[in-house]
Scaffold this active site. Structure first.
Site, short mmCIF file in Angstrom:
data_model
loop_
_atom_site.label_atom_id
_atom_site.label_comp_id
_atom_site.label_asym_id
_atom_site.label_seq_id
_atom_site.Cartn_x
_atom_site.Cartn_y
_atom_site.Cartn_z
N ARG A 15 0.87 -1.22 -0.10
CA ARG A 15 -0.06 0.15 -0.02
C ARG A 15 0.80 1.22 -0.12
O ARG A 15 1.96 1.05 0.02
CB ARG A 15 -0.95 0.03 1.18
CG ARG A 15 -0.30 0.06 2.61
CD ARG A 15 -1.15 0.08 3.69
NE ARG A 15 -1.73 -1.17 3.93
CZ ARG A 15 -1.22 -1.95 4.85
NH1 ARG A 15 -0.11 -1.57 5.86
NH2 ARG A 15 -1.61 -3.14 5.42
N GLY A 16 0.31 2.47 0.10
CA GLY A 16 0.93 3.77 0.50
C GLY A 16 2.03 3.92 -0.83
O GLY A 16 1.49 3.53 -2.10
N THR A 145 11.30 13.67 6.31
CA THR A 145 11.63 15.10 6.62
C THR A 145 11.91 15.14 8.33
O THR A 145 12.78 15.81 8.88
CB THR A 145 10.74 16.23 6.23
OG1 THR A 145 9.38 15.70 6.69
CG2 THR A 145 10.87 16.62 4.78
N TYR A 154 10.89 8.10 16.05
CA TYR A 154 10.81 8.00 14.54
C TYR A 154 11.85 8.87 13.88
O TYR A 154 12.46 8.16 12.68
CB TYR A 154 9.52 8.31 14.21
CG TYR A 154 9.19 8.36 12.64
CD1 TYR A 154 8.98 6.95 11.94
CD2 TYR A 154 9.00 9.44 12.02
CE1 TYR A 154 8.68 7.30 10.47
CE2 TYR A 154 8.90 9.50 10.48
CZ TYR A 154 8.61 8.20 9.87
OH TYR A 154 8.36 8.41 8.51
#
Ligand SMILES: NC(=O)c1ccc[n+]([C@@H]2O[C@H](COP(=O)([O-])OP(=O)(O)OC[C@H]3O[C@@H](n4cnc5c(N)ncnc54)[C@H](O)[C@@H]3O)[C@@H](O)[C@H]2O)c1
Length: 274
Positions: A15-16, A145, A154
């Site tokens: 996905r994505g 970013t 993260y």
């Protein structure tokens, strides 16, 4: 057809961004192997491409497991005969990973780094010999970013992935394999963001290095927080999947033949970070 006869392996391909990249590269002639821990969805995604007449393989693969990765890469090489591109898109990026380290249990930190850093290493090491036999290739790691501000677990995992990109570019150069990274900014609409719970928006802001004091947060609506988030971008429009996909295609193509060890930020010029 820029990628006729080429083969791309895409982790997190169910996905994505992984799946959006697969759609784009098959349309330019490539065959794709989609690897994902979600066996049912990766099968459906590959099946949908096959129905449109493209060559696609959907395989269950947990990128944390080096032996499983090696076995799956061997299957891809056997089926398609070569591997030219590896896109490392699989990652953990849930909200909990954007809270301070002191709130994240150590085994959760380990799990995050196991997928976002070790997963990339496992896949790069497994494809290297196959790429080397066909004269080289291109690897692109999806960072973020957030990995340019690195104030959350993260972000730190993505900063580590940038470091790995640099190290592997040096190691793989002798086999004519280029290794680069793309750091996407937020891909989605401000409208969809405003539907997020306030906590998620705070976590998104934290991932970009912005921690607002409680006194200000209490007075902010969801829309205010979205406005703060969007104001971190210099480009006055929302990020789209195809913004990222175009950067990935560029880094696979011969147009970037003199580019390796780089991280390309594609985040509308998000102002924060290094
Ligand atoms: N979408 C964005 O706005 C955005 C922004 C910045 C960075 N990124 C990065 O881009 C990449 C893709 O993001 P996305 O939004 O498409 O994510 P997504 O969650 O839609 O897809 C990630 C895929 O990775 C798979 N996956 C997770 N753990 C795995 C494992 N152990 N082994 C194999 N597969 C596993 C999931 O099943 C999922 O299909 C990620 O690396 C993410 O950190 C995305």
């Amino acid at each position: 057809m820029r990628f006729e006869g080429k083969v791309a392996v895409i982790t997190g391909g169910a996905r994505g961004l992984g799946s959006a990249f697969a759609d784009a590269i098959v349309a330019e002639g490539a065959k794709v192997a989609l690897l994902d821990v979600d066996e049912a969805e990766v099968g459906q995604t590959a099946g949908a491409l096959e129905k449109q007449g493209f060559e696609a393989l959907g395989l269950r693969c947990d990128v944390r497991d080096e032996h499983e990765v090696e076995a799956v890469v061997a299957r891809v090489a056997e089926r398609f005969g070569r591997i030219d591109f590896l896109i490392n898109s699989a990652a953990l990026h849930r909200r909990k990973y954007n809270q301070p380290f002191k709130f994240l249990p150590r085994d959760e930190v380990r799990a995050l780094f196991d997928v976002n850093v070790m997963g990339i290493l496992n896949c790069c090491l497994a494809v290297r010999p196959v790429m080397a036999t066909n004269g080289g290739g291109s690897i692109v790691n999806l960072t973020s970013t957030a990995g340019h501000t690195s104030v959350t677990p993260y972000g730190v995992s993505k900063l580590a992935a940038r470091g790995l990109t640099l190290a592997l570019a040096g190691e793989f150069a002798e086999d004519e394999i280029r290794v680069n990274a793309v750091s996407p900014g937020f891909v989605g609409s401000a409208g969809s963001l405003a539907e997020y719970p306030k906590e998620n928006l705070m976590s998104l802001l934290a991932s970009q290095g912005v921690r607002l004091p409680e006194s200000i947060l209490a007075r902010c609506s969801n829309r205010d927080l979205v406005d703060v988030f969007m104001s971190l971008q210099l480009t006055r429009r929302e990020g789209r999947m195809d913004d990222i996909v175009k950067a990935l295609l560029y880094l696979c193509s011969d147009d970037s033949g003199f580019v390796t060890g780089e991280t390309l930020k594609v985040g509308g010029g998000s102002a924060a970070g290094f």
